[in-house]
Write a protein that holds these residues in place. Structure first.
Motif, PDB file in Angstrom:
ATOM      1  N   ASP A  35       4.999  -3.537   2.189  1.00  0.00           N
ATOM      2  CA  ASP A  35       4.357  -2.632   1.238  1.00  0.00           C
ATOM      3  C   ASP A  35       4.484  -1.193   1.734  1.00  0.00           C
ATOM      4  OD1 ASP A  35       2.371  -2.654   3.291  1.00  0.00           O
ATOM      5  OD2 ASP A  35       0.885  -2.036   1.809  1.00  0.00           O
ATOM      6  N   TRP A  36       4.198  -0.233   0.861  1.00  0.00           N
ATOM      7  CA  TRP A  36       4.471   1.175   1.149  1.00  0.00           C
ATOM      8  C   TRP A  36       3.635   1.734   2.294  1.00  0.00           C
ATOM      9  CZ3 TRP A  36       0.837   5.177   0.447  1.00  0.00           C
ATOM     10  CH2 TRP A  36      -0.331   4.808  -0.179  1.00  0.00           C
ATOM     11  N   ARG A  37       2.509   1.074   2.619  1.00  0.00           N
ATOM     12  CA  ARG A  37       1.673   1.533   3.735  1.00  0.00           C
ATOM     13  C   ARG A  37       2.009   0.820   5.043  1.00  0.00           C
ATOM     14  NH1 ARG A  37      -4.124   0.697   3.285  1.00  0.00           N
ATOM     15  NH2 ARG A  37      -3.632  -1.234   2.184  1.00  0.00           N
ATOM     16  N   ASN A  38       2.970  -0.120   4.980  1.00  0.00           N
ATOM     17  CA  ASN A  38       3.273  -0.966   6.143  1.00  0.00           C
ATOM     18  C   ASN A  38       2.071  -1.790   6.580  1.00  0.00           C
ATOM     19  OD1 ASN A  38       6.054  -0.258   6.623  1.00  0.00           O
ATOM     20  ND2 ASN A  38       5.324   1.724   7.355  1.00  0.00           N
ATOM     21  N   ALA A  39       1.206  -2.084   5.634  1.00  0.00           N
ATOM     22  CA  ALA A  39       0.021  -2.890   5.938  1.00  0.00           C
ATOM     23  C   ALA A  39       0.297  -4.380   5.766  1.00  0.00           C
ATOM     24  CB  ALA A  39      -1.141  -2.469   5.035  1.00  0.00           C
ATOM     25  N   TYR A  40       1.262  -4.729   4.908  1.00  0.00           N
ATOM     26  CA  TYR A  40       1.580  -6.131   4.645  1.00  0.00           C
ATOM     27  C   TYR A  40       3.088  -6.334   4.770  1.00  0.00           C
ATOM     28  CZ  TYR A  40      -3.115  -6.163   2.706  1.00  0.00           C
ATOM     29  OH  TYR A  40      -4.472  -6.044   2.550  1.00  0.00           O
ATOM     30  N   THR A  41       3.455  -7.376   5.472  1.00  0.00           N
ATOM     31  CA  THR A  41       4.864  -7.715   5.673  1.00  0.00           C
ATOM     32  C   THR A  41       5.044  -9.204   5.418  1.00  0.00           C
ATOM     33  OG1 THR A  41       5.082  -6.006   7.364  1.00  0.00           O
ATOM     34  CG2 THR A  41       6.790  -7.685   7.277  1.00  0.00           C
ATOM     35  N   GLY A  42       6.115  -9.570   4.734  1.00  0.00           N
ATOM     36  CA  GLY A  42       6.402 -10.976   4.468  1.00  0.00           C
ATOM     37  C   GLY A  42       7.869 -11.280   4.678  1.00  0.00           C
ATOM     38  N   ASN A  43       8.256 -12.450   4.226  1.00  0.00           N
ATOM     39  CA  ASN A  43       9.648 -12.878   4.298  1.00  0.00           C
ATOM     40  C   ASN A  43       9.962 -13.587   2.988  1.00  0.00           C
ATOM     41  OD1 ASN A  43      12.173 -13.301   5.265  1.00  0.00           O
ATOM     42  ND2 ASN A  43      11.580 -14.741   6.883  1.00  0.00           N
ATOM     43  N   ALA A  44      11.208 -13.651   2.636  1.00  0.00           N
ATOM     44  CA  ALA A  44      11.591 -14.311   1.389  1.00  0.00           C
ATOM     45  C   ALA A  44      12.982 -14.891   1.517  1.00  0.00           C
ATOM     46  CB  ALA A  44      11.540 -13.335   0.215  1.00  0.00           C
ATOM     47  N   GLN A  73       7.108  -8.765  -8.596  1.00  0.00           N
ATOM     48  CA  GLN A  73       6.979  -7.452  -7.965  1.00  0.00           C
ATOM     49  C   GLN A  73       7.469  -6.363  -8.907  1.00  0.00           C
ATOM     50  OE1 GLN A  73       9.362  -5.583  -4.391  1.00  0.00           O
ATOM     51  NE2 GLN A  73       7.817  -6.964  -3.533  1.00  0.00           N
ATOM     52  N   GLY A  74       6.720  -5.270  -8.934  1.00  0.00           N
ATOM     53  CA  GLY A  74       7.129  -4.099  -9.697  1.00  0.00           C
ATOM     54  C   GLY A  74       7.556  -2.994  -8.740  1.00  0.00           C
ATOM     55  N   GLY A  75       6.796  -1.888  -8.723  1.00  0.00           N
ATOM     56  CA  GLY A  75       7.134  -0.775  -7.838  1.00  0.00           C
ATOM     57  C   GLY A  75       6.672  -0.959  -6.412  1.00  0.00           C
ATOM     58  N   ASN A  76       5.938  -2.037  -6.143  1.00  0.00           N
ATOM     59  CA  ASN A  76       5.460  -2.355  -4.787  1.00  0.00           C
ATOM     60  C   ASN A  76       4.585  -1.232  -4.238  1.00  0.00           C
ATOM     61  OD1 ASN A  76       5.103  -3.921  -2.514  1.00  0.00           O
ATOM     62  ND2 ASN A  76       7.064  -3.382  -1.582  1.00  0.00           N
ATOM     63  N   THR A  77       3.710  -0.697  -5.090  1.00  0.00           N
ATOM     64  CA  THR A  77       2.834   0.405  -4.680  1.00  0.00           C
ATOM     65  C   THR A  77       1.376  -0.038  -4.545  1.00  0.00           C
ATOM     66  OG1 THR A  77       2.461   1.073  -6.985  1.00  0.00           O
ATOM     67  CG2 THR A  77       4.288   2.120  -5.814  1.00  0.00           C
ATOM     68  N   GLY A  78       1.110  -1.347  -4.621  1.00  0.00           N
ATOM     69  CA  GLY A  78      -0.261  -1.837  -4.550  1.00  0.00           C
ATOM     70  C   GLY A  78      -0.873  -1.636  -3.175  1.00  0.00           C
ATOM     71  N   LEU A  79      -2.194  -1.788  -3.123  1.00  0.00           N
ATOM     72  CA  LEU A  79      -2.927  -1.552  -1.887  1.00  0.00           C
ATOM     73  C   LEU A  79      -3.508  -2.827  -1.283  1.00  0.00           C
ATOM     74  CD1 LEU A  79      -4.754   1.708  -2.995  1.00  0.00           C
ATOM     75  CD2 LEU A  79      -3.012   1.539  -1.222  1.00  0.00           C
ATOM     76  N   CYS A  80      -3.274  -3.967  -1.930  1.00  0.00           N
ATOM     77  CA  CYS A  80      -3.872  -5.212  -1.446  1.00  0.00           C
ATOM     78  C   CYS A  80      -2.839  -6.287  -1.127  1.00  0.00           C
ATOM     79  CB  CYS A  80      -4.865  -5.751  -2.480  1.00  0.00           C
ATOM     80  SG  CYS A  80      -6.283  -4.685  -2.745  1.00  0.00           S
ATOM     81  N   GLY A  81      -1.575  -5.916  -1.065  1.00  0.00           N
ATOM     82  CA  GLY A  81      -0.533  -6.879  -0.701  1.00  0.00           C
ATOM     83  C   GLY A  81      -0.225  -7.899  -1.766  1.00  0.00           C
ATOM     84  N   GLN A 342      -5.706  10.503   5.033  1.00  0.00           N
ATOM     85  CA  GLN A 342      -6.527   9.669   5.908  1.00  0.00           C
ATOM     86  C   GLN A 342      -5.670   8.819   6.839  1.00  0.00           C
ATOM     87  OE1 GLN A 342      -9.293   7.043   3.900  1.00  0.00           O
ATOM     88  NE2 GLN A 342     -10.502   6.726   5.759  1.00  0.00           N
ATOM     89  N   ASN A 343      -4.484   8.445   6.384  1.00  0.00           N
ATOM     90  CA  ASN A 343      -3.597   7.632   7.221  1.00  0.00           C
ATOM     91  C   ASN A 343      -3.214   8.335   8.520  1.00  0.00           C
ATOM     92  OD1 ASN A 343      -3.647   5.590   5.302  1.00  0.00           O
ATOM     93  ND2 ASN A 343      -1.762   6.265   4.305  1.00  0.00           N
ATOM     94  N   HIS A 344      -3.229   9.659   8.523  1.00  0.00           N
ATOM     95  CA  HIS A 344      -2.868  10.415   9.730  1.00  0.00           C
ATOM     96  C   HIS A 344      -3.962  10.345  10.794  1.00  0.00           C
ATOM     97  CE1 HIS A 344       0.811  12.327   8.171  1.00  0.00           C
ATOM     98  NE2 HIS A 344       0.180  12.372   7.009  1.00  0.00           N
ATOM     99  N   GLU A 345      -5.126   9.842  10.420  1.00  0.00           N
ATOM    100  CA  GLU A 345      -6.235   9.748  11.370  1.00  0.00           C
ATOM    101  C   GLU A 345      -6.289   8.384  12.043  1.00  0.00           C
ATOM    102  OE1 GLU A 345      -8.495  12.077  12.299  1.00  0.00           O
ATOM    103  OE2 GLU A 345      -7.470  13.622  11.123  1.00  0.00           O
ATOM    104  N   GLY A 346      -5.212   7.617  11.931  1.00  0.00           N
ATOM    105  CA  GLY A 346      -5.193   6.280  12.509  1.00  0.00           C
ATOM    106  C   GLY A 346      -5.535   5.240  11.457  1.00  0.00           C
ATOM    107  N   PRO A 347      -5.738   3.995  11.875  1.00  0.00           N
ATOM    108  CA  PRO A 347      -6.015   2.942  10.899  1.00  0.00           C
ATOM    109  C   PRO A 347      -7.274   3.258  10.095  1.00  0.00           C
ATOM    110  CG  PRO A 347      -6.533   2.206  13.121  1.00  0.00           C
ATOM    111  CD  PRO A 347      -5.802   3.499  13.265  1.00  0.00           C
TER     112      PRO A 347
END
Length: 477
Positions: A35-44, A73-81, A342-347
């Motif tokens: 995802d765009w925040r690098n918060a969720y990663t998968g495999n396919a 999947q659309g633009g893959n801009t979601g915040l919940c994976g 806010q992302n620049h302040e760490g997690p």
């Protein structure tokens, strides 16, 4: 070798979508799997990119027959994976980004029919070129797609006046989990013939079927605007102010965003070109926008009158009204830059809650107090669409704290926030959805009967659990 990676399965997929619709190269697949925040990663196993509804249906039928799970999947801009596959490598990502046709614009019916892969900004532009307005607006509008907006029932900054995607949608086209196509593309305002099935799929995050097209409402274009940045003493003042402005301006009030000083501090520190519009620091701010279809509507004067009354009542400490479009855009840039800053302040631990508008001040006060008592020094970034009760209540680590130690407290922090949300009869997800981040929380904090009914609908439409498994529900039943 599993079935999904077998040469025969891949050959059959390619026979449907062609070589342009199949992605197997690991380097090209990467952007679909993170995802765009690098918060969720998968495999396919594969990335499949159909070009039209018939190809979507054929791919779904093949996966249904082969018992292969699909992740739309659309633009893959979601915040919940919600659009990221699991780690098994056995799922197929079905990307709708090739489906970009605007099928019809009907000015007399005030509708536009578009495919799921149309980018929101392109939809806005098409409406504008037709002399109309499509009002959905959010930070990711340059990359998010209509299908994703529908799957998550997106809201954004203009919900106050126009509503979210449920209110903006008249009809949809859906590929069901067995590959059948439901053509519900009706541009009707009145259709009282039983259950309104489109609402099952809007907000379902691809777990009940794949939305491939939609008939959306258009509105008269607006030709005048007034935008103000206002300093407030408290959230209570914001609630009184929005009530006053609504009473005077009615539906000219298009946006009313509230944010804390901490939110603004992060933007000023990390977003280039931003500056504080006012000379003194205040605890809370509001960004207010009026719009009208009349080109010379006296909106600035109207806003000045409202704010003058608010000054007299002690609701406003200071204010500035934009004198041109460039200044208005700069003010909106402060609001739209919060999440990235806010992302620049760490997690950061992001929470997208809603409570009744009248309860927002009490929610903030009690939740802030509970968090600071349990986790001293955490920095609370509160901001949101105050007019519809949607608050983004995000937590950053204390200054100098260890990232890993802070992240270890994620569930405890979430529990406090969601417990307080429940005390005010609110929702743990106002507009971001559940995805893979909140299914367990939904089971804990929603009415058990609601969860039972949702699972019954899921079993009816997708009995084998192949549509976006692990999203909305922690385990398919």
């Amino acid at each position: 070798m599993s079935l999904v990676t077998s040469p025969e399965f891949i050959r059959r997929i390619e026979s449907i979508v062609g070589s342009a619709g199949l992605v197997q190269d690991p380097e090209r697949m990467h952007s679909y799997l993170v995802d765009w925040r690098n918060a969720y990663t998968g495999n396919a196993a594969l990335i499949v990119r159909p070009a039209n509804t018939e190809q979507v249906a054929a791919v779904v039928r093949l996966c249904h027959e082969a018992n292969v799970a699909l992740v739309p999947q659309g633009g893959n801009t979601g915040l919940c994976g919600g659009s990221i596959p699991d780690a098994t490598g056995q799922q197929v990502v079905l990307s709708l980004t090739r489906m970009t046709r605007i099928r019809e614009i009907d000015p007399a019916n005030a509708t536009i029919t578009v495919e799921a892969g149309v980018i929101l900004q392109q939809l806005q532009q098409a409406a504008s070129e037709a002399g109309r307005l499509f009002p959905l607006s959010l930070g990711a509008e340059g990359s998010c797609t209509v299908g994703g907006n529908l799957a998550t029932n997106a809201g954004g900054t203009a919900v106050l006046r126009y509503g979210n995607m449920r209110e903006l949608t008249l009809g949809i086209e859906v590929v069901l989990p067995d590959g059948r196509i439901w053509n519900g593309l009706r541009g009707l305002r009145k259709d009282n013939t039983g259950y309104d099935l489109k609402h099952l799929f809007i907000g379902s995050e691809g777990t009940l079927g794949i939305i491939t097209a939609a008939v959306l409402k258009l509105f008269p274009a607006t030709h005048s605007m007034a935008t103000a940045w206002v300093a407030l003493p408290s959230p209570e003042a914001a609630i009184e102010l929005i009530s006053h402005i609504r009473g005077v301006c009615a539906d000219r009030l298009t946006g009313f965003e509230m944010m804390s000083r901490q939110s603004l501090e992060f933007v000023l520190s990390h977003v280039a070109g931003c500056r504080d519009p006012l000379t003194s620091e205040q605890p809370w701010y509001a960004l207010i926008e009026l719009r009208d279809t009349i080109s010379d509507a006296p909106l600035t004067e109207l806003l000045e009158t409202c704010l003058s009354h608010a000054f007299e009542q002690g609701l406003v400490i200071d204010a500035v009204i934009a004198s041109n479009d460039s200044q208005a855009a700069a003010l909106w840039g402060l609001r739209e830059g919060i999440s990235e800053a806010q992302n620049h302040e760490g997690p950061s631990l992001k929470h997208d809650i809603s409570v009744p508008v009248s309860q927002i001040p009490a929610f903030i006060e009690r939740t802030d107090k509970a968090l600071q008592a349990r986790f001293p020094g955490v920095r609370i970034v509160s901001y949101g669409h105050i007019g519809d009760g949607n608050l983004h209540y995000n937590i950053s680590k204390p200054v100098g704290a260890d990232d890993v130690a802070f992240k270890a407290n994620e569930l405890a922090i979430m529990d406090i926030i969601y417990q307080k949300t429940g005390e005010f009869n609110g929702s743990i997800s106002a507009e971001h959805g559940l995805g893979q981040s909140k299914p367990a929380a939904a089971v804990r904090f929603k009415d058990p009967l609601e969860i039972e009914l949702m699972r019954a609908i899921k079993r009816t439409l997708d009995p084998t659990g192949l549509m976006n498994p692990g999203k909305v529900f922690a385990a398919e039943q």
